[in-house]
Design an enzyme around this catalytic site. Structure first.
Site, mmCIF file in Angstrom:
data_model
loop_
_atom_site.group_PDB
_atom_site.id
_atom_site.type_symbol
_atom_site.label_atom_id
_atom_site.label_comp_id
_atom_site.label_asym_id
_atom_site.label_seq_id
_atom_site.Cartn_x
_atom_site.Cartn_y
_atom_site.Cartn_z
ATOM 1 N N SER A 2 0.841 -1.191 0.000
ATOM 2 C CA SER A 2 0.000 0.000 0.000
ATOM 3 C C SER A 2 0.877 1.243 0.000
ATOM 4 O O SER A 2 2.104 1.153 0.065
ATOM 5 C CB SER A 2 -0.915 -0.003 1.223
ATOM 6 O OG SER A 2 -0.142 0.282 2.373
ATOM 7 N N LYS A 3 0.221 2.364 -0.075
ATOM 8 C CA LYS A 3 0.921 3.654 -0.177
ATOM 9 C C LYS A 3 1.980 3.842 0.908
ATOM 10 O O LYS A 3 3.016 4.452 0.659
ATOM 11 C CB LYS A 3 -0.090 4.808 -0.082
ATOM 12 C CG LYS A 3 -0.832 5.074 -1.370
ATOM 13 C CD LYS A 3 -0.612 6.523 -1.796
ATOM 14 C CE LYS A 3 -1.157 6.818 -3.189
ATOM 15 N NZ LYS A 3 -0.359 6.210 -4.239
ATOM 16 N N ARG A 4 1.693 3.295 2.097
ATOM 17 C CA ARG A 4 2.655 3.546 3.171
ATOM 18 C C ARG A 4 4.002 2.846 2.923
ATOM 19 O O ARG A 4 4.993 3.150 3.573
ATOM 20 C CB ARG A 4 2.062 3.163 4.537
ATOM 21 C CG ARG A 4 2.021 1.696 4.826
ATOM 22 C CD ARG A 4 1.217 1.363 6.068
ATOM 23 N NE ARG A 4 0.798 -0.018 6.025
ATOM 24 C CZ ARG A 4 1.512 -1.033 6.472
ATOM 25 N NH1 ARG A 4 2.668 -0.818 7.038
ATOM 26 N NH2 ARG A 4 1.064 -2.271 6.371
#
Ligand code: GLU
Length: 487
Positions: free
Chosen positions: A256-258
């Site tokens: 994911s983006k993180r």
């Protein structure tokens, strides 16, 4: 593996709710490779039923991003085809008709339960510690009564009458999967306005578009039994199903983006090549029969098959991608590389048009060996591309602090001035001669020279570098360093 039915028609069905995600790119690539390998047809369908989150600019980003990776499809919103429209939002009539047919066959029934009714059922299940399944209360309503309620203005949702049975399918990647339909219950397939729920629309589209293989990410595996029940209610032939492993972050959680960039565009902006990205995406869950890793799209099409797709999650390893990018940087013809560098050169204010083309190609040749990303080429070649030297302060200081600096630079400045012909060969002899005359060790000679000429203490081959820098600029840089040292 079971024999592949023909003709092969596969599809990708991106939802335009964000920019092209690497997961979507990987699913598209695998479908593309499967279609090309087997001489099948690839269909692109835009699943834009979520009117709130779907946006035209995301559709544009997805289509252009996929094309940028070198992928193409045979049917789709931009190329047309015999099974359109290819935007779900334009297919409502088809869904309404299918719902009416299921109604006529009594395969669906209207459910008038309110949200509060359902909430109460959910709570009971929770208290009993069981999985919540709809009670099927409305399935008992006599048809006349249901009809009367609709005529008097009630707006029910539509539920599938699910028979009690084992739903079984042989996933082309994961093997046999079996689930009791009692654990699924009478699923809702259409909303109060009769518009389809996701699973219903997908099945109608896949049936109408004569899809032979549904190949998608494993995040959809829980939808498959529900979709199979819908196929069966429609009396439609089942396609083959295959679910690709998820793309995971190094900590094995869902990427994911993180964890960093997740869109294809972000990787291109960092200086990754489309060839390397495609190559890497193919290795996310698949490996070539001969374990070769550097493969072009046409080679991937030749070798790809579902037999070599793994079951377990594929870890997105940025180091591996960067390594592959380095391989591709060295593999691409330098003319192609120059084309790719064009926007980067423009952006840093040194457009390609300002240089002699052959000189630029030679500069690429010089530095390419050590680079892994496009901007690294510019960085390594900075001392050649920029008119002014932009020294690395730390490295220059370290070099100019050496006791040898002044004498070395003066000796080379004098030798540069006297050199008649400025070639790599004459520069080599000049260096040999100076090294034998100066009472210093290699580092004591090379550091000040490199720092004065290139701004760094290490880099590409120095004689080649100087040849490209030219006699005048090389001499000027030594003089300027000397005046700095004297000042
Ligand atoms: N629209 C879904 C997605 O973007 C794909 C659904 C499918 O392939 O069945 O993940």
């Amino acid at each position: 593996m079971t024999a592949t039915p023909s003709p092969i028609r596969v599809r990708i069905a991106p939802s335009p709710t964000g920019n092209l995600h690497i997961g979507t790119a990987r699913t598209t690539l695998f479908n593309y490779l499967f279609a090309r390998h087997h001489g099948g047809t690839l269909i692109l369908r835009i699943e834009d039923t979520d009117q709130v989150r779907s946006q035209a600019h995301f559709t544009e980003n997805i289509l252009s991003g996929l094309k940028g990776l070198g992928l193409s499809w045979d049917e789709g919103p931009d190329v047309g085809g015999a099974f359109g429209p290819y935007f779900q939002s334009e297919r409502n009539d088809i869904y309404f008709k299918a719902l009416a047919e299921l109604e006529a066959k009594e395969q669906v029934y209207p459910c008038f339960c309110s949200e509060a009714d359902l909430q109460a059922e959910r709570q009971l299940a929770e208290q009993a510690g069981t999985t919540y399944i709809y009670s099927r209360k409305c399935s008992q309503l006599p048809q006349a009564e249901a009809q009367a309620r609709i005529e008097s203005g009630a707006t029910p949702v539509w539920r599938l009458r699910v028979p009690s049975k084992a739903v079984v399918f042989d996933d082309l990647i994961r093997g046999r999967i079996e689930i009791q339909s009692d654990l699924i219950g009478d699923i809702i397939i259409a909303k109060r306005d009769r518009s389809p729920i996701y699973n219903f629309a997908v099945v109608i589209d896949d049936v109408e578009m004569q899809i032979s293989h549904v190949l998608r990410g494993e995040d959809h595996i829980s939808n498959t039994p529900k979709q199979i029940l819908i196929y069966e209610a429609l009396g439609a032939t089942l396609p083959a199903f295959g679910h690709f492993p998820m793309i995971l972050a190094p900590d094995r959680s869902k990427l994911s983006k993180r964890h960093g960039a997740t869109s294809v565009g972000e990787y291109l902006d960092k200086g990754f090549l489309t060839e390397a990205l495609v190559n890497y995406l193919a290795l996310l869950g698949w490996s070539a029969p001969d374990n070769r890793e550097v493969l072009a799209l046409n080679e991937l099409s030749e070798f790809f098959d579902l037999d070599h797709v793994n079951k377990s999650g594929a870890i997105f390893d940025i180091e591996k991608l960067t390594w592959l990018n380095g391989q591709w940087l060295r593999q691409l013809p330098r003319e192609t590389l120059l084309e790719r560098l064009d926007p980067w050169l423009e952006k840093q204010g040194t457009p390609a048009a300002g240089f002699d083309r052959d000189w630029l190609l030679a500069v690429i040749d010089l530095v390419q060996e050590k680079c892994r990303l496009l901007p690294e080429i510019l960085e390594q070649a900075q001392f050649l591309l920029q008119a002014e030297l932009i020294p690395d302060p730390e490295q220059s200081q370290k070099a100019f602090e050496l006791a040898s600096a002044k004498e070395v630079l003066s000796a080379f400045a004098a030798a540069f001035e006297q050199l008649d012909t400025w070639t790599v060969e004459t520069l080599h002899s000049l260096f040999e001669q100076q090294k034998s005359q100066l009472p210093y060790k290699m580092k004591e000679i090379m550091w000040p020279l490199r720092a004065a000429l290139t701004g760094r203490t290490a880099g590409a081959d120095l004689q080649q570098s100087l040849f490209l820098l030219g006699q005048k600029r090389s001499h000027e840089r030594l003089q300027s360093a000397l005046s700095q040292l004297k000042g």
